[in-house]
Design a protein around this motif. Structure first.
Motif, PDB file in Angstrom:
ATOM      1  N   LYS A   4       0.931  -1.296  -0.006  1.00  0.00           N
ATOM      2  CA  LYS A   4      -0.048  -0.001   0.091  1.00  0.00           C
ATOM      3  C   LYS A   4       0.840   1.213   0.025  1.00  0.00           C
ATOM      4  O   LYS A   4       2.062   1.285   0.553  1.00  0.00           O
ATOM      5  CB  LYS A   4      -0.832   0.065   1.456  1.00  0.00           C
ATOM      6  CG  LYS A   4      -2.122  -1.164   1.373  1.00  0.00           C
ATOM      7  CD  LYS A   4      -2.933  -1.219   2.613  1.00  0.00           C
ATOM      8  CE  LYS A   4      -3.370  -2.491   2.890  1.00  0.00           C
ATOM      9  NZ  LYS A   4      -4.527  -2.700   1.922  1.00  0.00           N
ATOM     10  N   PHE A   5       0.255   2.280  -0.475  1.00  0.00           N
ATOM     11  CA  PHE A   5       1.027   3.541  -0.596  1.00  0.00           C
ATOM     12  C   PHE A   5       0.243   4.634  -0.340  1.00  0.00           C
ATOM     13  O   PHE A   5      -1.085   5.123  -0.425  1.00  0.00           O
ATOM     14  CB  PHE A   5       1.044   3.834  -2.025  1.00  0.00           C
ATOM     15  CG  PHE A   5       2.043   2.706  -2.641  1.00  0.00           C
ATOM     16  CD1 PHE A   5       3.443   2.963  -2.885  1.00  0.00           C
ATOM     17  CD2 PHE A   5       1.349   1.771  -3.308  1.00  0.00           C
ATOM     18  CE1 PHE A   5       4.254   1.845  -3.549  1.00  0.00           C
ATOM     19  CE2 PHE A   5       2.267   0.644  -4.058  1.00  0.00           C
ATOM     20  CZ  PHE A   5       3.496   0.849  -4.107  1.00  0.00           C
ATOM     21  N   ASN A  14       2.024  -0.527   4.627  1.00  0.00           N
ATOM     22  CA  ASN A  14       1.831   0.510   4.048  1.00  0.00           C
ATOM     23  C   ASN A  14       3.722   1.218   3.818  1.00  0.00           C
ATOM     24  O   ASN A  14       4.323   0.978   4.711  1.00  0.00           O
ATOM     25  CB  ASN A  14       1.122   1.694   4.715  1.00  0.00           C
ATOM     26  CG  ASN A  14       1.008   3.036   3.961  1.00  0.00           C
ATOM     27  OD1 ASN A  14       0.814   3.255   2.755  1.00  0.00           O
ATOM     28  ND2 ASN A  14       1.478   3.997   4.726  1.00  0.00           N
ATOM     29  N   ILE A  15       3.679   1.914   2.815  1.00  0.00           N
ATOM     30  CA  ILE A  15       5.015   2.862   2.623  1.00  0.00           C
ATOM     31  C   ILE A  15       4.338   4.317   2.752  1.00  0.00           C
ATOM     32  O   ILE A  15       3.293   4.563   2.030  1.00  0.00           O
ATOM     33  CB  ILE A  15       5.676   2.504   1.552  1.00  0.00           C
ATOM     34  CG1 ILE A  15       7.074   3.121   1.691  1.00  0.00           C
ATOM     35  CG2 ILE A  15       5.109   2.753   0.216  1.00  0.00           C
ATOM     36  CD1 ILE A  15       8.040   2.112   2.440  1.00  0.00           C
ATOM     37  N   ASN A 199       7.963  -1.452   3.963  1.00  0.00           N
ATOM     38  CA  ASN A 199       6.799  -0.918   4.728  1.00  0.00           C
ATOM     39  C   ASN A 199       7.287   0.292   5.622  1.00  0.00           C
ATOM     40  O   ASN A 199       8.417   0.733   5.552  1.00  0.00           O
ATOM     41  CB  ASN A 199       5.933  -1.862   5.604  1.00  0.00           C
ATOM     42  CG  ASN A 199       6.978  -2.403   6.624  1.00  0.00           C
ATOM     43  OD1 ASN A 199       8.338  -2.286   6.900  1.00  0.00           O
ATOM     44  ND2 ASN A 199       6.572  -3.502   7.440  1.00  0.00           N
ATOM     45  N   GLU A 200       6.433   0.926   6.465  1.00  0.00           N
ATOM     46  CA  GLU A 200       6.862   2.125   6.993  1.00  0.00           C
ATOM     47  C   GLU A 200       8.215   1.688   8.024  1.00  0.00           C
ATOM     48  O   GLU A 200       9.004   2.566   8.096  1.00  0.00           O
ATOM     49  CB  GLU A 200       5.640   2.600   7.925  1.00  0.00           C
ATOM     50  CG  GLU A 200       4.461   3.206   7.070  1.00  0.00           C
ATOM     51  CD  GLU A 200       3.540   4.040   8.046  1.00  0.00           C
ATOM     52  OE1 GLU A 200       3.682   4.263   9.068  1.00  0.00           O
ATOM     53  OE2 GLU A 200       2.348   3.999   7.352  1.00  0.00           O
ATOM     54  N   ASP A 206      17.997   4.195   3.945  1.00  0.00           N
ATOM     55  CA  ASP A 206      19.388   3.349   3.935  1.00  0.00           C
ATOM     56  C   ASP A 206      19.089   1.899   3.810  1.00  0.00           C
ATOM     57  O   ASP A 206      20.092   1.276   3.274  1.00  0.00           O
ATOM     58  CB  ASP A 206      19.902   3.588   5.307  1.00  0.00           C
ATOM     59  CG  ASP A 206      20.383   5.001   5.943  1.00  0.00           C
ATOM     60  OD1 ASP A 206      20.475   5.739   4.652  1.00  0.00           O
ATOM     61  OD2 ASP A 206      20.634   5.496   6.975  1.00  0.00           O
ATOM     62  N   ARG A 207      17.883   1.266   4.275  1.00  0.00           N
ATOM     63  CA  ARG A 207      17.762   0.032   4.034  1.00  0.00           C
ATOM     64  C   ARG A 207      17.593  -0.366   2.182  1.00  0.00           C
ATOM     65  O   ARG A 207      18.102  -1.228   1.819  1.00  0.00           O
ATOM     66  CB  ARG A 207      16.526  -0.662   4.847  1.00  0.00           C
ATOM     67  CG  ARG A 207      16.301  -2.228   4.602  1.00  0.00           C
ATOM     68  CD  ARG A 207      15.085  -2.545   5.309  1.00  0.00           C
ATOM     69  NE  ARG A 207      14.833  -4.000   5.133  1.00  0.00           N
ATOM     70  CZ  ARG A 207      14.161  -4.553   4.547  1.00  0.00           C
ATOM     71  NH1 ARG A 207      13.047  -3.799   3.712  1.00  0.00           N
ATOM     72  NH2 ARG A 207      13.971  -5.998   4.515  1.00  0.00           N
ATOM     73  N   VAL A 208      16.919   0.394   1.809  1.00  0.00           N
ATOM     74  CA  VAL A 208      16.604   0.369   0.182  1.00  0.00           C
ATOM     75  C   VAL A 208      17.903   0.469  -0.370  1.00  0.00           C
ATOM     76  O   VAL A 208      18.338  -0.239  -1.341  1.00  0.00           O
ATOM     77  CB  VAL A 208      15.809   1.675  -0.325  1.00  0.00           C
ATOM     78  CG1 VAL A 208      15.841   1.411  -1.670  1.00  0.00           C
ATOM     79  CG2 VAL A 208      14.322   1.318   0.284  1.00  0.00           C
TER      80      VAL A 208
END
Length: 306
Positions: A4-5, A14-15, A199-200, A206-208
């Motif tokens: 979800k966005f 959700n992000i 997600n949130e 940093d993780r991405v």
């Protein structure tokens, strides 16, 4: 992998749009290539080397926020996307999800559709007859609504077992994806491929960046071969294509109760892992990382305990 966005009442799936825009800006940099899942999979299956940092983007469940908020941004960037669709949700015209007209529109604009079962139930708790019905019902609906049957599959909740992986092969799916973190490489199980779930909580930039720059660990001969755990605690083992990676190897196992203490034994390229307690029922995840001159290597695996 997203769900979800900009839907803050569902933080676990959700992000935020602020996070998502940061992801897109990062992936727009010259050091990345965003490719379709089919391109990535076909390249590895046909021994075509993927140069640099190749990233694939997928969305599960066909939430309407993808159509309204995320797809316009992805389309503007020219990023290919695979949307894994649960057919019962769409056919029942749930107000929070897309409809078939919107899905057909997305296909015309370049979105690839993948299968995500019919009812989104927990596969390990279902009979093989139920799974066959899930697949066949979903396929018939896809054929009626979009004129084709997807060749990519994503397991609901990332849960499966060895019998159901083989069943997907029988139904001629090219590959199937879980929801465990990790990087695909030539030794990956192509009917249990990893994806970094964002997600949130686990969607900070940093993780991405870490995930998008990581490479596969080169794991083979992994046991247990079945993600559904019957012998608990499990005896886990695997070999590494590059035994030098064992020098800096770290592995972590966690379930619903938190981290599991491990004994890790290294025999050249062979790694053996012993859990010091039984896994709790439900999902558990193993993450193993190492580092070489080219950066971080990452392998992930999800288990399911009844």
């Amino acid at each position: 992998m997203y769900h979800k966005f900009g839907v803050p009442k569902h933080p676990s799936t959700n992000i935020t749009m602020e996070q998502f825009n940061k992801h897109l800006n990062e992936l727009s940099k010259a050091k990345y290539e965003v490719k379709s899942l089919n391109y990535i999979v076909d390249s590895i299956l046909n021994d075509v080397k993927l140069e640099g940092n190749v990233v694939g983007i997928s969305i599960d469940d066909a939430d309407k926020s993808f159509y309204e908020k995320a797809w316009p941004l992805l389309k503007e960037k020219g990023f290919p996307v695979t949307l894994f669709v649960t057919t019962s949700t769409i056919s029942n015209q749930s107000k929070n999800y897309l409809n078939w007209d919107q899905i057909r529109e997305l296909i015309n604009e370049g979105v690839t559709i993948g299968a995500h079962s019919h009812t989104h139930n927990h596969f390990p708790e279902m009979s093989i007859e139920d799974i066959r019905n899930e697949i066949e019902t979903s396929n018939k609906i896809f054929l009626k609504e979009i004129g084709m049957i997807p060749n990519l599959f994503a397991y609901p909740y990332g849960e499966t077992n060895e019998v159901y992986m083989n069943l997907l092969k029988d139904y001629k799916y090219k590959v199937a994806f879980g929801q465990h973190s990790g990087v695909i490489n030539e030794t990956s199980n192509f009917y249990y491929l990893p994806r970094f779930s964002l997600n949130e909580k686990y969607g900070e930039i940093d993780r991405v960046i870490f995930a998008a720059n990581a490479k596969g660990l080169g794991v083979y001969d992994f046991v247990p071969t079945d993600p559904n755990i019957f012998d608990n605690p499990p005896f886990i083992g695997f070999s590494l294509l590059d035994q030098n990676l064992s020098n800096k190897l770290n592995c972590f196992l966690f379930d619903s109760s938190g981290n599991v203490d491990l004994d890790i034994f290294k025999f050249n390229e062979r790694i053996e892992i012993r859990s010091k307690r039984k896994l709790k029922s439900g999902r558990a995840r193993l993450n193993c990382t190492s580092k070489d001159n080219n950066g971080w290597r990452w392998f992930g695996h999800q288990f399911y305990t009844n």
